[in-house]
Motif scaffolding. Structure first.
Motif, mmCIF file in Angstrom:
data_model
loop_
_atom_site.group_PDB
_atom_site.id
_atom_site.type_symbol
_atom_site.label_atom_id
_atom_site.label_comp_id
_atom_site.label_asym_id
_atom_site.label_seq_id
_atom_site.Cartn_x
_atom_site.Cartn_y
_atom_site.Cartn_z
ATOM 1 N N SER A 108 3.026 -15.488 3.030
ATOM 2 C CA SER A 108 3.316 -16.292 4.228
ATOM 3 C C SER A 108 2.435 -17.535 4.279
ATOM 4 O O SER A 108 2.910 -18.623 4.615
ATOM 5 C CB SER A 108 3.104 -15.460 5.486
ATOM 6 O OG SER A 108 4.021 -14.415 5.543
ATOM 7 N N ALA A 109 1.161 -17.369 3.950
ATOM 8 C CA ALA A 109 0.263 -18.522 3.951
ATOM 9 C C ALA A 109 0.660 -19.514 2.863
ATOM 10 O O ALA A 109 0.630 -20.731 3.077
ATOM 11 C CB ALA A 109 -1.179 -18.064 3.759
ATOM 12 N N TRP A 110 1.063 -19.009 1.716
ATOM 13 C CA TRP A 110 1.510 -19.885 0.635
ATOM 14 C C TRP A 110 2.770 -20.638 1.049
ATOM 15 O O TRP A 110 2.904 -21.832 0.799
ATOM 16 C CB TRP A 110 1.776 -19.059 -0.611
ATOM 17 C CG TRP A 110 1.715 -19.803 -1.910
ATOM 18 C CD1 TRP A 110 1.801 -21.147 -2.106
ATOM 19 C CD2 TRP A 110 1.569 -19.225 -3.200
ATOM 20 N NE1 TRP A 110 1.724 -21.440 -3.429
ATOM 21 C CE2 TRP A 110 1.577 -20.276 -4.129
ATOM 22 C CE3 TRP A 110 1.444 -17.932 -3.655
ATOM 23 C CZ2 TRP A 110 1.459 -20.057 -5.495
ATOM 24 C CZ3 TRP A 110 1.323 -17.724 -5.017
ATOM 25 C CH2 TRP A 110 1.328 -18.766 -5.916
ATOM 26 N N ALA A 111 3.696 -19.951 1.704
ATOM 27 C CA ALA A 111 4.903 -20.612 2.205
ATOM 28 C C ALA A 111 4.542 -21.655 3.256
ATOM 29 O O ALA A 111 5.157 -22.733 3.316
ATOM 30 C CB ALA A 111 5.870 -19.585 2.785
ATOM 31 N N GLY A 112 3.546 -21.366 4.094
ATOM 32 C CA GLY A 112 3.096 -22.345 5.074
ATOM 33 C C GLY A 112 2.520 -23.585 4.419
ATOM 34 O O GLY A 112 2.756 -24.712 4.875
ATOM 35 N N VAL A 113 1.781 -23.392 3.330
ATOM 36 C CA VAL A 113 1.252 -24.540 2.590
ATOM 37 C C VAL A 113 2.401 -25.330 1.970
ATOM 38 O O VAL A 113 2.378 -26.560 1.965
ATOM 39 C CB VAL A 113 0.238 -24.084 1.518
ATOM 40 C CG1 VAL A 113 -0.207 -25.248 0.654
ATOM 41 C CG2 VAL A 113 -0.970 -23.427 2.161
ATOM 42 N N LEU A 114 3.413 -24.632 1.457
ATOM 43 C CA LEU A 114 4.578 -25.320 0.895
ATOM 44 C C LEU A 114 5.233 -26.228 1.940
ATOM 45 O O LEU A 114 5.485 -27.414 1.687
ATOM 46 C CB LEU A 114 5.609 -24.309 0.386
ATOM 47 C CG LEU A 114 5.312 -23.613 -0.933
ATOM 48 C CD1 LEU A 114 6.245 -22.430 -1.120
ATOM 49 C CD2 LEU A 114 5.449 -24.584 -2.075
ATOM 50 N N LEU A 115 5.505 -25.655 3.106
ATOM 51 C CA LEU A 115 6.137 -26.442 4.170
ATOM 52 C C LEU A 115 5.228 -27.566 4.662
ATOM 53 O O LEU A 115 5.674 -28.697 4.874
ATOM 54 C CB LEU A 115 6.512 -25.530 5.334
ATOM 55 C CG LEU A 115 7.607 -24.512 5.076
ATOM 56 C CD1 LEU A 115 7.721 -23.562 6.261
ATOM 57 C CD2 LEU A 115 8.914 -25.208 4.812
ATOM 58 N N GLY A 116 3.960 -27.232 4.867
ATOM 59 C CA GLY A 116 3.015 -28.217 5.386
ATOM 60 C C GLY A 116 2.776 -29.376 4.439
ATOM 61 O O GLY A 116 2.740 -30.538 4.860
ATOM 62 N N LEU A 117 2.634 -29.079 3.155
ATOM 63 C CA LEU A 117 2.377 -30.160 2.202
ATOM 64 C C LEU A 117 3.626 -30.998 1.961
ATOM 65 O O LEU A 117 3.534 -32.206 1.741
ATOM 66 C CB LEU A 117 1.827 -29.601 0.888
ATOM 67 C CG LEU A 117 1.169 -30.607 -0.048
ATOM 68 C CD1 LEU A 117 0.085 -31.401 0.664
ATOM 69 C CD2 LEU A 117 0.600 -29.908 -1.260
ATOM 70 N N ALA A 118 4.790 -30.370 2.031
ATOM 71 C CA ALA A 118 6.028 -31.153 1.926
ATOM 72 C C ALA A 118 6.120 -32.132 3.099
ATOM 73 O O ALA A 118 6.447 -33.316 2.913
ATOM 74 C CB ALA A 118 7.239 -30.230 1.899
ATOM 75 N N LEU A 119 5.818 -31.658 4.300
ATOM 76 C CA LEU A 119 5.833 -32.542 5.468
ATOM 77 C C LEU A 119 4.756 -33.615 5.371
ATOM 78 O O LEU A 119 5.012 -34.798 5.642
ATOM 79 C CB LEU A 119 5.660 -31.729 6.752
ATOM 80 C CG LEU A 119 5.530 -32.551 8.028
ATOM 81 C CD1 LEU A 119 6.841 -33.269 8.337
ATOM 82 C CD2 LEU A 119 5.117 -31.684 9.187
ATOM 83 N N ALA A 120 3.546 -33.217 4.988
ATOM 84 C CA ALA A 120 2.440 -34.173 4.907
ATOM 85 C C ALA A 120 2.734 -35.285 3.905
ATOM 86 O O ALA A 120 2.524 -36.470 4.197
ATOM 87 C CB ALA A 120 1.151 -33.446 4.529
ATOM 88 N N ASN A 121 3.245 -34.923 2.739
ATOM 89 C CA ASN A 121 3.528 -35.952 1.737
ATOM 90 C C ASN A 121 4.743 -36.794 2.110
ATOM 91 O O ASN A 121 4.817 -37.971 1.756
ATOM 92 C CB ASN A 121 3.688 -35.327 0.354
ATOM 93 C CG ASN A 121 2.337 -35.064 -0.283
ATOM 94 O OD1 ASN A 121 1.307 -35.400 0.268
ATOM 95 N ND2 ASN A 121 2.346 -34.452 -1.443
ATOM 96 N N ALA A 122 5.688 -36.197 2.822
ATOM 97 C CA ALA A 122 6.811 -36.997 3.320
ATOM 98 C C ALA A 122 6.303 -38.024 4.335
ATOM 99 O O ALA A 122 6.724 -39.194 4.316
ATOM 100 C CB ALA A 122 7.877 -36.104 3.940
ATOM 101 N N LEU A 123 5.394 -37.626 5.206
ATOM 102 C CA LEU A 123 4.803 -38.565 6.171
ATOM 103 C C LEU A 123 4.046 -39.682 5.464
ATOM 104 O O LEU A 123 4.151 -40.860 5.841
ATOM 105 C CB LEU A 123 3.856 -37.824 7.119
ATOM 106 C CG LEU A 123 4.474 -36.903 8.147
ATOM 107 C CD1 LEU A 123 3.387 -36.120 8.877
ATOM 108 C CD2 LEU A 123 5.309 -37.689 9.134
ATOM 109 N N ARG A 124 3.285 -39.315 4.442
ATOM 110 C CA ARG A 124 2.529 -40.321 3.690
ATOM 111 C C ARG A 124 3.466 -41.306 3.003
ATOM 112 O O ARG A 124 3.209 -42.506 2.977
ATOM 113 C CB ARG A 124 1.637 -39.623 2.664
ATOM 114 C CG ARG A 124 0.533 -38.800 3.293
ATOM 115 C CD ARG A 124 -0.117 -37.855 2.306
ATOM 116 N NE ARG A 124 -0.882 -38.569 1.294
ATOM 117 C CZ ARG A 124 -1.259 -38.013 0.149
ATOM 118 N NH1 ARG A 124 -0.940 -36.762 -0.123
ATOM 119 N NH2 ARG A 124 -1.957 -38.699 -0.719
#
Length: 182
Positions: free
Chosen positions: A110-126
């Protein structure tokens, strides 16, 4: 008045916090100029997306911008790192609410999936911030947001476990403590 067992309720509050905070550790590492210099001299091919304008790795947490970057870039990196931590913590909290009896392996995933979602969003924002800065159109905006999300997913697949392991360990030890006290 209902008694609250703090130890038994700890995994639902502590584990998501740990998952969110541990995502900031790679952000601090990638914010280090010494680490980026070391990485660039040993694995320059990892920085190839940056040459194309796509965000590289985890958001950089530092007190100064990279040489040649405008000041708004630092704010974008901080917002992206905060989004990464918030999404990861939210996802783990949601997973623990759905399955409160989850074992450490499920929390790790679950934490790994959260990192997947979070980093996808973070890099999309960047990526979106970079495209907006140059004034490109909507097609470029969508393309770079998608490319940023894909590079975020790739980096999260490779390094997301580093952020997920501490959350799983905290869950394991707090769950064991709550089972012993029950």
């Amino acid at each position: 008045m209902q008694k609250v067992n703090v130890v038994r309720n700890a995994p639902t509050a502590l584990v998501p916090s740990v998952a969110g905070v541990t995502t900031l550790l790679p952000c601090l590492l990638f914010g280090s100029a010494a680490f980026l210099t070391w990485l660039g001299s040993r694995a320059a091919w990892l920085t190839l997306p940056t040459a194309l304008g796509v965000p590289f790795a985890f958001p950089r947490l530092s007190l100064t911008t990279v040489v040649g970057q405008p000041d708004w870039h630092l704010a974008t990196e901080i917002v992206a790192a905060a989004a990464l931590a918030a999404v990861t913590g939210w996802w783990v909290r949601r997973a623990l609410r759905v399955r409160p009896e989850a074992n450490a392996w499920r929390v790790l995933l679950s934490a790994w999936a959260g990192v997947l979602l979070g980093l996808a969003l973070a890099n999309a924002l960047r990526a979106v911030a970079a495209v907006l800065a140059v004034g490109a159109g909507p097609v470029a905006l969508f393309a770079y947001a998608l490319a940023g999300a894909l590079t975020g997913l790739l980096w999260a697949v490779c390094l997301g476990w580093v952020c997920a392991v501490p959350a799983a360990l905290v869950h394991r030890f707090t769950a064991r403590t709550s089972a012993d006290s029950a």
